[in-house]
Design a protein around this motif. Structure first.
Motif, PDB file in Angstrom:
ATOM      1  N   LEU A  62       0.378  -1.355   0.219  1.00  0.00           N
ATOM      2  CA  LEU A  62       0.396  -0.171   0.130  1.00  0.00           C
ATOM      3  C   LEU A  62       0.896   1.350   0.003  1.00  0.00           C
ATOM      4  O   LEU A  62      -0.157   2.840   0.355  1.00  0.00           O
ATOM      5  N   LYS A  63       1.777   1.054  -0.421  1.00  0.00           N
ATOM      6  CA  LYS A  63       3.380   2.225  -0.215  1.00  0.00           C
ATOM      7  C   LYS A  63       2.802   3.100  -1.354  1.00  0.00           C
ATOM      8  O   LYS A  63       2.282   4.983  -0.841  1.00  0.00           O
ATOM      9  N   ASN A  64       2.172   3.046  -2.364  1.00  0.00           N
ATOM     10  CA  ASN A  64       1.874   4.166  -3.460  1.00  0.00           C
ATOM     11  C   ASN A  64       0.758   5.243  -2.634  1.00  0.00           C
ATOM     12  O   ASN A  64      -0.092   6.139  -2.928  1.00  0.00           O
ATOM     13  N   TYR A  65      -0.622   4.298  -1.984  1.00  0.00           N
ATOM     14  CA  TYR A  65      -1.518   4.455  -1.407  1.00  0.00           C
ATOM     15  C   TYR A  65      -1.388   5.748   0.239  1.00  0.00           C
ATOM     16  O   TYR A  65      -2.445   6.590  -0.474  1.00  0.00           O
ATOM     17  N   THR A  66      -0.326   5.379   0.821  1.00  0.00           N
ATOM     18  CA  THR A  66      -0.091   5.472   1.915  1.00  0.00           C
ATOM     19  C   THR A  66       0.590   7.139   1.377  1.00  0.00           C
ATOM     20  O   THR A  66       0.428   8.180   2.270  1.00  0.00           O
ATOM     21  N   SER A  67       1.544   6.405   0.561  1.00  0.00           N
ATOM     22  CA  SER A  67       1.944   7.933  -0.102  1.00  0.00           C
ATOM     23  C   SER A  67       1.348   9.198  -0.403  1.00  0.00           C
ATOM     24  O   SER A  67       1.921  10.708  -0.324  1.00  0.00           O
ATOM     25  N   LEU A  68      -0.254   8.535  -1.257  1.00  0.00           N
ATOM     26  CA  LEU A  68      -0.535   9.541  -1.691  1.00  0.00           C
ATOM     27  C   LEU A  68      -1.653  10.239  -0.564  1.00  0.00           C
ATOM     28  O   LEU A  68      -1.531  11.716  -0.849  1.00  0.00           O
ATOM     29  N   PHE A  69      -1.744   9.760   0.749  1.00  0.00           N
ATOM     30  CA  PHE A  69      -2.391  10.338   1.486  1.00  0.00           C
ATOM     31  C   PHE A  69      -1.672  10.867   2.594  1.00  0.00           C
ATOM     32  O   PHE A  69      -2.444  11.515   3.461  1.00  0.00           O
ATOM     33  N   THR A  70       0.040  10.413   2.714  1.00  0.00           N
ATOM     34  CA  THR A  70       0.119  10.829   4.155  1.00  0.00           C
ATOM     35  C   THR A  70       1.629  12.095   4.001  1.00  0.00           C
ATOM     36  O   THR A  70       1.666  12.769   4.372  1.00  0.00           O
ATOM     37  N   ASN A  71       1.314  12.481   2.454  1.00  0.00           N
ATOM     38  CA  ASN A  71       2.548  13.427   1.728  1.00  0.00           C
ATOM     39  C   ASN A  71       2.171  14.263   1.854  1.00  0.00           C
ATOM     40  O   ASN A  71       0.947  14.791   1.784  1.00  0.00           O
ATOM     41  N   PRO A  72       3.086  15.375   2.489  1.00  0.00           N
ATOM     42  CA  PRO A  72       2.367  16.611   2.747  1.00  0.00           C
ATOM     43  C   PRO A  72       1.962  17.478   1.395  1.00  0.00           C
ATOM     44  O   PRO A  72       1.106  18.078   1.424  1.00  0.00           O
ATOM     45  N   THR A  73       2.584  17.022   0.722  1.00  0.00           N
ATOM     46  CA  THR A  73       3.005  18.175  -0.289  1.00  0.00           C
ATOM     47  C   THR A  73       1.870  17.591  -0.998  1.00  0.00           C
ATOM     48  O   THR A  73       1.135  18.004  -2.054  1.00  0.00           O
ATOM     49  N   LEU A  74       1.710  16.190  -1.263  1.00  0.00           N
ATOM     50  CA  LEU A  74       0.899  15.463  -2.733  1.00  0.00           C
ATOM     51  C   LEU A  74      -0.502  15.900  -1.600  1.00  0.00           C
ATOM     52  O   LEU A  74      -1.287  15.182  -2.781  1.00  0.00           O
ATOM     53  N   ARG A  75      -0.320  15.652  -0.904  1.00  0.00           N
ATOM     54  CA  ARG A  75      -2.051  15.210  -0.064  1.00  0.00           C
ATOM     55  C   ARG A  75      -2.696  17.070  -0.390  1.00  0.00           C
ATOM     56  O   ARG A  75      -3.779  16.731  -0.629  1.00  0.00           O
ATOM     57  N   SER A  76      -1.821  17.987   0.333  1.00  0.00           N
ATOM     58  CA  SER A  76      -1.770  19.128  -0.017  1.00  0.00           C
ATOM     59  C   SER A  76      -2.522  19.750  -1.656  1.00  0.00           C
ATOM     60  O   SER A  76      -3.146  20.323  -1.926  1.00  0.00           O
ATOM     61  N   GLY A  77      -1.558  18.776  -2.856  1.00  0.00           N
ATOM     62  CA  GLY A  77      -1.560  19.075  -3.585  1.00  0.00           C
ATOM     63  C   GLY A  77      -3.288  18.246  -4.285  1.00  0.00           C
ATOM     64  O   GLY A  77      -4.419  18.573  -5.088  1.00  0.00           O
ATOM     65  N   PHE A  78      -3.801  16.969  -3.948  1.00  0.00           N
ATOM     66  CA  PHE A  78      -4.358  16.219  -4.571  1.00  0.00           C
ATOM     67  C   PHE A  78      -5.654  16.784  -3.504  1.00  0.00           C
ATOM     68  O   PHE A  78      -6.672  16.726  -4.444  1.00  0.00           O
ATOM     69  N   LEU A  79      -5.704  17.369  -2.873  1.00  0.00           N
ATOM     70  CA  LEU A  79      -6.626  17.112  -2.408  1.00  0.00           C
ATOM     71  C   LEU A  79      -7.596  19.630  -3.512  1.00  0.00           C
ATOM     72  O   LEU A  79      -8.761  19.454  -3.321  1.00  0.00           O
ATOM     73  N   GLY A  80      -6.450  20.009  -3.601  1.00  0.00           N
ATOM     74  CA  GLY A  80      -6.328  21.015  -4.577  1.00  0.00           C
ATOM     75  C   GLY A  80      -7.622  21.078  -5.460  1.00  0.00           C
ATOM     76  O   GLY A  80      -7.935  21.075  -5.849  1.00  0.00           O
ATOM     77  N   ILE A  81      -6.520  19.547  -6.233  1.00  0.00           N
ATOM     78  CA  ILE A  81      -6.905  19.503  -7.307  1.00  0.00           C
ATOM     79  C   ILE A  81      -7.997  18.959  -7.424  1.00  0.00           C
ATOM     80  O   ILE A  81      -9.265  18.745  -8.310  1.00  0.00           O
ATOM     81  N   PHE A  82      -8.985  17.906  -6.218  1.00  0.00           N
ATOM     82  CA  PHE A  82      -9.761  17.144  -6.529  1.00  0.00           C
ATOM     83  C   PHE A  82     -10.807  17.742  -6.004  1.00  0.00           C
ATOM     84  O   PHE A  82     -11.838  18.115  -7.179  1.00  0.00           O
ATOM     85  N   ALA A  83     -10.488  18.946  -5.048  1.00  0.00           N
ATOM     86  CA  ALA A  83     -12.056  20.015  -5.256  1.00  0.00           C
ATOM     87  C   ALA A  83     -12.175  20.850  -6.492  1.00  0.00           C
ATOM     88  O   ALA A  83     -12.823  20.929  -7.189  1.00  0.00           O
ATOM     89  N   TRP A  84     -11.115  21.288  -7.529  1.00  0.00           N
ATOM     90  CA  TRP A  84     -11.138  21.581  -8.818  1.00  0.00           C
ATOM     91  C   TRP A  84     -11.919  20.872  -9.716  1.00  0.00           C
ATOM     92  O   TRP A  84     -12.812  21.234 -10.581  1.00  0.00           O
ATOM     93  N   ASN A  85     -11.489  19.343  -9.357  1.00  0.00           N
ATOM     94  CA  ASN A  85     -12.432  18.282 -10.015  1.00  0.00           C
ATOM     95  C   ASN A  85     -13.768  18.539 -10.361  1.00  0.00           C
ATOM     96  O   ASN A  85     -14.362  18.766 -11.446  1.00  0.00           O
ATOM     97  N   ILE A  86     -13.901  18.411  -9.045  1.00  0.00           N
ATOM     98  CA  ILE A  86     -15.140  18.700  -8.839  1.00  0.00           C
ATOM     99  C   ILE A  86     -16.191  19.756  -9.252  1.00  0.00           C
ATOM    100  O   ILE A  86     -17.053  19.548  -9.840  1.00  0.00           O
ATOM    101  N   ALA A  87     -15.597  21.003  -9.078  1.00  0.00           N
ATOM    102  CA  ALA A  87     -16.371  21.751  -9.387  1.00  0.00           C
ATOM    103  C   ALA A  87     -16.265  22.072 -10.725  1.00  0.00           C
ATOM    104  O   ALA A  87     -17.056  22.883 -11.421  1.00  0.00           O
ATOM    105  N   PHE A  88     -15.255  21.525 -11.687  1.00  0.00           N
ATOM    106  CA  PHE A  88     -14.977  21.598 -13.273  1.00  0.00           C
ATOM    107  C   PHE A  88     -15.926  20.722 -13.627  1.00  0.00           C
ATOM    108  O   PHE A  88     -16.659  21.218 -14.999  1.00  0.00           O
ATOM    109  N   ALA A  89     -15.929  19.542 -13.114  1.00  0.00           N
ATOM    110  CA  ALA A  89     -17.377  18.359 -13.782  1.00  0.00           C
ATOM    111  C   ALA A  89     -18.842  18.851 -13.621  1.00  0.00           C
ATOM    112  O   ALA A  89     -19.344  18.786 -14.787  1.00  0.00           O
TER     113      ALA A  89
END
Length: 507
Positions: free
Chosen positions: A276-303
């Motif tokens: 599960l290393k890739n998944y834990t990196s996605l949700f625990t790495n501070p840079t990736l986590r902040s980027g992922f959440l911001g991109i996800f919010a824009w992704n929902i809004a865009f769709a």
């Protein structure tokens, strides 16, 4: 009295003979399908894909059972669609999910055994008296000259022509042209010129393994030699030993790394499971986590905004042009679906040029000075405007068709139009609208100097950047993001499909 005309003779085959031909044709087709499965099994087995061998064997058994008997009539019609569903939908999803649990990426593309062989081949050093070749460095026709797999096109002193890759050598097939003993043209290959070859940083390390444990390496741009490797595998200790420097390499982090911790690891690593290393990196790495959440919010809004804007405007125009009092409706409808006549990539690139701050048509005509591609919110607005242009014809056609298929006046029909499933499909499409983002902004602008996370990135473009850009693309991590995207879209779409049953009752 007129003589009655003789009945015309039928040219059709008698029923018995026709039935025999049908049986023969059926078994010929079954035999051809089984022969194809046998060929695929042989190839897959030789490549070591045991799971794929089981899958193809199961398909062969299903074909024989379903079409070799007179029973299971429904299955005879369902089996082709089921196989296509598994091959084109289920298997890609399963393979992506499996890849997400690995470190598959640049430098980790092969098995440990293959990695070891390649590292040993790359350590080849010339032995006095070893064979030499006239060399042409090539990639497959159509591949990127800076990233495509390397091939050595070799001509020896006897005029034999060989092609070598990371697995070994083979006779060079197809048409070729020679000049001064070198191969200058070969069917299926693009031969690199001097400038292109110099841009390949991996050329100096590349070697073609030979049967005797040696390898063929380039010596300059036009010559190659066969030599012996400096690295030796100690199977008992599971170590690689460099005879020229005495360095010992051990298996660590899916690479051969120096045992003493000094120096760099060998060039080629291997693919392995990382859990599960890739998944834990996605949700625990501070840079990736902040980027992922911001991109996800824009992704929902865009769709959501893409669906709402295109549907509302498409419905309003459909209602307007469905009025029987409107004149010239055919002309207006043709103009509204005109964007369909232009390829999407052309429209996107044209719109991108129109949003140029200094020379773009939009700022020039309006007198504005908006940095459309440099300001995050302006770039997002630009993306929504472009998508409105591209998506409006679809919604207009859908709403027009729905309105014209229902009785009653326009306003009554508008209240009972059921386009819910199409709106859900449109949401899913826009949620993964890679082409629009990549062609118009490529995810830019990038805030804070972080070139991995863009203000207009969707999750799909974010995954693509991680997989394809940078010095060490990580396909396993990108696959983990793709799995998360799949789950998100499924969870968001499922309630909508449940609600669409109410629309079916209205219809």
């Amino acid at each position: 009295m007129a003589t009655p005309a003789a009945p015309a003779q039928s040219s059709a085959l008698p029923p018995a003979k026709s039935a025999r031909w049908a049986i023969v044709t059926k078994w010929v087709a079954i035999a051809a399908a089984l022969a194809l499965c046998l060929y695929l099994v042989t190839k897959l087995a030789s490549a070591g894909y045991s799971l794929a061998v089981v899958g193809v064997a199961f398909v062969a058994m299903a074909v024989l059972v379903v079409y070799g008997t007179r029973k299971n009539v429904p299955a005879k019609y369902l089996l082709p669609g089921l196989l296509l569903l598994v091959g084109l939908q289920v298997w890609p999803i399963a393979y992506t999910a499996a890849t997400s649990f690995t470190n598959y990426g640049q430098g980790h593309l092969v098995s440990k055994e293959e990695s070891t062989k390649q590292n040993i081949a790359y350590s080849v050093q010339q032995v006095p008296g070893s064979p030499t070749y006239n060399l042409s460095v090539a990639v497959k026709e159509g591949q990127d000259v800076t990233k495509g797999d390397l091939y050595f096109l070799l001509a020896d002193e006897k005029g034999n022509k060989l092609v070598g890759d990371a697995k070994g050598t083979a006779p060079l097939a197809g048409a070729t042209e020679m000049s001064l003993g070198r191969i200058t043209s070969a069917e299926g290959f693009h031969i690199l010129n001097l400038g292109e070859a110099n841009r390949r940083k991996d050329l100096s390390a590349f070697a073609v393994p030979t049967d005797d444990g040696g390898g063929i390496k380039a010596s300059g741009a036009t010559q190659a030699f066969e030599g012996k490797p400096a690295l030796r595998l100690d199977e008992a200790k599971n170590e690689l030993v460099d005879s020229s420097t005495g360095t010992v390499y051990v298996a660590k982090n899916a690479r051969w790394e120096p045992k003493n911790g000094e120096g760099s690891p060998l060039a080629v690593g291997w693919k392995e499971n990382v859990g599960l290393k890739n998944y834990t990196s996605l949700f625990t790495n501070p840079t990736l986590r902040s980027g992922f959440l911001g991109i996800f919010a824009w992704n929902i809004a865009f769709a959501v905004l893409s669906v709402l804007t295109t549907f509302v405007l498409g419905m309003l125009l459909a209602l307007l042009l469905n009025d029987p009092r409107m004149k010239g409706k055919a002309i207006y409808r043709s103009l509204l679906i005109l964007p369909y006549a232009v390829p999407v990539f052309v429209s996107a690139l044209v719109w991108a040029s129109m949003f140029n701050q200094e020379f773009g048509l939009i700022n020039t005509m309006t007198g504005l000075d908006i940095d459309w591609m440099g300001d995050p919110w302006a770039a997002r607005a630009a993306i929504l405007l472009v998508n409105l242009w591209l998506g409006l014809p679809y919604m207009f056609v859908v709403c027009t068709g729905a309105l014209q298929s229902l009785p009653g006046d326009v306003m009554e029909a508008a209240r009972i139009v059921a386009v819910g499933p199409l709106l859900i499909a449109s949401f899913a499409f826009n949620f993964n609208n890679f082409g629009l983002i990549y062609l118009v902004t490529k995810g830019a602008p990038f805030v804070g100097g972080d070139t991995q996370i863009g203000s207009t990135d969707l999750l799909i473009t974010y995954a693509f950047r991680l997989a394809m850009d940078g010095t060490s693309p990580n396909f396993g991590f990108a696959s983990a993001i793709a799995v998360v995207i799949f789950i998100i879209v499924a969870l968001l779409s499922f309630p909508g499909f449940l609600r669409s049953k109410a629309l079916e009752e209205v219809n």
